[in-house]
Design an enzyme around this catalytic site. Structure first.
Site: not given
Length: 763
Positions: A348, A171, A440, A288, A481-482, A200
């Protein structure tokens, strides 16, 4: 009385009455499995010798690392000898130590002995010595001479084999230099795993020679919504700015990116190995994968590369070209990384794009019933390929849904899926605990974050302890790390939470009061290591404060050496702003902004304290109100709690505490609590509202706490002046998905926060 309890705690946690000063004298994190205090000190001077016998030559690398550390203090390397003598430091081979990372450390006024069987154990012993030495040794030329070590006897080994930290470099990217700094911190606190999230949707960060476009195209992007959000936040917080070294101009556009060549990664792996840290690569698939699809469009089922209802378009599990790509990539990954593990993510996955003729044909051929089974087919096939390369596969717990083989290792992250660990254990899978609710570290920290990590149950109490203890390898914290675009921000999010996890997975004993005392002594060391840690929270106030006549701002400092600076004109305090007095009188409505500065110049969070003058709210009259509150609940996605006003309720129920009723629970929902608070005495009350996701609290028709919006579990507080009697309460709470937290506490006149009693709740 408090002093007696503190001394008793120290005796119980060390097993010796002479350990009354243990946290101050032995400020070790993680705390050793066994520590016996002793009297006296050992002094290190230029005359001290470093002894390494022929049998102990296996520890030559660890001896060199100890030499480098001590050279900072004494000014030159110690003379070496093969035989220990008076005033020597000996690195000794000890075959009786059975744990691979176990060691013994004996310090007397005459000699220091570090004993281990394996080099990893000796390295952990060196880190213990490092923490017992003055922090100034972390910088060349800053050491003090002579150096002293407190006498002690330590026998130590870790409670868990997997003690990990994760870093998402997809990210936002982090260069080789920062990875080395990150690993130095892992080494200091005895972690042994570094999980690198290398690919990703937002970026492909590892050179793959078979597919050079993966980094030529997939490693770079124009600014996305995450970058834009960080840029906006950087106006108030410079740590939220994108690192300029990862920006380039291309075709008239600014692009963000970067990647590691395979030579870069070999250097990273070697640096980690010297510190006995294993680097585990993650190549996320089948979801992703937008960065890879941009470079290799043939990877999807439908030719699209966009977002579905929840997640991005995955690669196609129904085309042989996909498996050719995956196997080529993983062949290079397996050859590059010596770790026995390769992480494939498998989380996801937006499976709607798999409704193609090729997928239907494959499902009929293989007897696959649904798309979850199709993912299971993909995961199992990839695992068999990794096994052919001598590797073990790791994936997130999402992959349990379609079924996996017992040989796969599961990382449990979805803390709202309560039965996932039990399912993995029943299936025979090894487990690594990394629950989003606790570990997290991209979740914003608050004053409770460190304790929350420290109280983690690596083996959950609802599992069979015997089977779980065998299957659970350990725990790991993840840093996604968005919203972490810089090295300083990464430091802030990780430290000091990392130290709490270090003690959980190494020591596995609850000695929280002792830990906090020891942690205070680690901040100067972190500062010398150029770690931009999160300055501990200030206390003694509420950011939404009220007074009836006058009040005083008296801030409690967690560290004595902090300098508190403040403003009252709306500006953000700087290093030249006035120093806050011990007691600041408040006689009229005002806004105080407050920042703590460390002696090294590190800046803490900005606190905005808004003072409002209020009369005591007049109680309302109600005829014989019943116990409890009315909880009205809604199903749906609400970004703000006020949006429930526009929705149709599913139902309502009476509750006896501020807790989400079972009837309301859904993936996404909202609850409105209504009724009265029966206040037992007149006063100014402080309420603490913890929400994940968001909520608001109104009392006596006054906004008390605004903790609204979608976010991780954060506590916010506010005050209100209430007369004795009944006051209307309106608490709204929304959950946007991924598990929830709702907690309401109160205090009065500086008392410790406590649960709102059920007897106060009326309707």
């Amino acid at each position: 009385m408090k002093r007696f309890l503190w001394l008793l705690l120290l005796v119980l946690t060390t097993g010796s009455a002479s350990a009354q000063t243990a946290p101050e004298r032995y400020p070790l994190i993680p705390y050793p499995a066994s520590l016996t205090p002793a009297t006296g000190t050992f002094t290190i001077t230029k005359a001290t010798q470093l002894a390494l016998s022929k049998e102990s030559k296996r520890f030559a690398q660890e001896a060199e690392q100890l030499q480098l550390l001590l050279t900072n203090g004494v000014g030159a390397p110690l003379k070496t000898t093969k035989k220990a003598g008076a005033s020597s430091i000996e690195l000794r081979y000890d075959a009786s130590i059975t744990a691979p990372e176990g060691y013994k450390l004996t310090i007397t006024p005459q000699q220091v002995t570090l004993a281990a069987r394996e080099p990893a154990g000796m390295f952990r012993a060196v880190q213990t010595v490092r923490q017992l030495l003055p922090p100034t040794l972390e910088k060349a030329g800053k050491g003090a001479t002579p150096l002293t070590l407190p006498a002690v006897q330590i026998e130590d080994q870790p409670a868990y084999a997997w003690r990990g930290m994760h870093l998402d470099v997809s990210r936002h990217f982090f260069d080789v230099a920062y990875l080395k700094k990150y690993m130095d911190l892992l080494a200091l606190y005895k972690f042994n795993k570094l999980h690198l999230h290398l690919t990703d949707d937002q970026g492909w960060r590892l050179e793959i020679k078979k597919y050079p476009k993966l980094t030529e195209v997939g490693a770079w992007r124009t600014f996305n919504n995450q970058d834009s959000a960080c840029i906006r936040k950087s106006k108030d917080n410079p740590d939220m700015a994108l690192e300029t070294k990862f920006l380039r101009q291309r075709n008239g556009q600014t692009e963000y990116g970067g990647f590691y060549t395979q030579d870069d990664m070999r250097g990273i792996i070697a640096y980690a190995a010297a510190r006995h840290i294993e680097v585990i690569p993650e190549i996320d698939m089948p979801g992703h994968m937008m960065a890879a699809i941009r470079a290799c469009p043939f990877l999807t089922c439908n030719g699209k590369n966009d977002w579905g209802k929840l997640f991005s378009t995955p690669i196609c599990p129904c085309n042989e070209t996909t498996y050719e790509f995956v196997e080529n990539v993983l062949t290079e990954v397996a050859a590059l990384f010596p770790s026995p593990y390769v992480h494939i993510g498998a989380d996801e996955v937006e499976k709607t794009s798999w409704s193609t003729a090729a997928c239907t044909e494959l499902m009929q051929k293989e007897g696959i019933k649904d798309v979850n089974g199709l993912q299971s087919y993909f995961v199992r096939r990839v695992e068999r390929f990794l096994q052919s390369k001598g590797k073990k596969m790791i994936g997130w717990d999402d992959m349990l849904e379609g079924g996996i083989d017992a040989s796969a290792t599961v990382m449990y992250w979805r803390s709202w899926v309560k039965d996932a660990p039990a399912k993995a254990l029943h299936n025979g899978n090894p487990l690594i605990m990394t629950p989003v609710s606790t570990l997290y570290f991209d979740n914003l920290p608050d004053k409770n974050s460190v304790e929350k990590v420290y109280q983690l149950e690596v083996v959950p109490s609802d599992l069979d302890p015997t089977s779980a203890r065998k299957a659970i390898l350990g725990a790991q914290a993840n840093l996604w790390t968005e919203q972490i675009p810089s090295e300083n921000r990464a430091d802030y999010m990780v430290m000091p939470r990392m130290t709490a996890l270090a003690e959980v997975v190494w020591t596995n004993k609850n000695q929280y009061a002792s830990y906090l005392s020891r942690l205070r002594q680690h901040y100067p060391r972190l500062a010398l290591l150029n770690v931009h840690y999160r300055v501990p929270d200030l206390a003694g106030f509420s950011e939404e404060s009220v007074f009836t006549d006058r009040t005083t701002l008296a801030v409690e400092k967690p560290l004595d050496q902090l300098i508190l600076r403040y403003t009252t004109d709306g500006s953000t305090p700087t290093a030249t702003s006035p120093v806050l007095p011990a007691a600041l009188p408040i006689t009229q409505p005002t806004t105080v902004k407050l920042v703590a500065f460390t002696p090294e110049g590190l800046r803490g969070d900005t606190y905005t304290i808004r003072y409002r003058q209020q009369p005591y709210a007049t109680p309302v009259a109600a005829k014989a109100p019943a116990s409890g509150l009315t909880a009205t609940y809604f199903t749906g996605y609400f970004k703000k709690s006020a949006l429930m006003q526009e929705a149709k309720a599913n139902g309502s129920i009476t509750v006896t505490s501020v807790q989400v009723p079972k009837q309301a629970e859904a993936d996404q929902f909202g609850v409105q609590f209504r009724g009265y608070l029966d206040v037992p005495e007149t006063g100014v009350y402080t309420f603490y509202l913890t929400c994940d996701d968001g909520g608001t609290l109104r009392l006596a028709d006054r906004m008390v706490v605004d903790n609204d919006g979608l976010h991780s579990a954060i506590e916010k507080s506010g005050q209100v002046a209430l007369s004795k009697g009944l006051h209307p309460i309106a608490l709204d709470f929304v959950e946007g998905g991924g598990g929830y937290t709702l907690l309401l506490k109160y205090s009065k006149d500086g008392s410790e926060p406590q649960q709102v009693p059920a007897s106060w709740l009326k309707h």
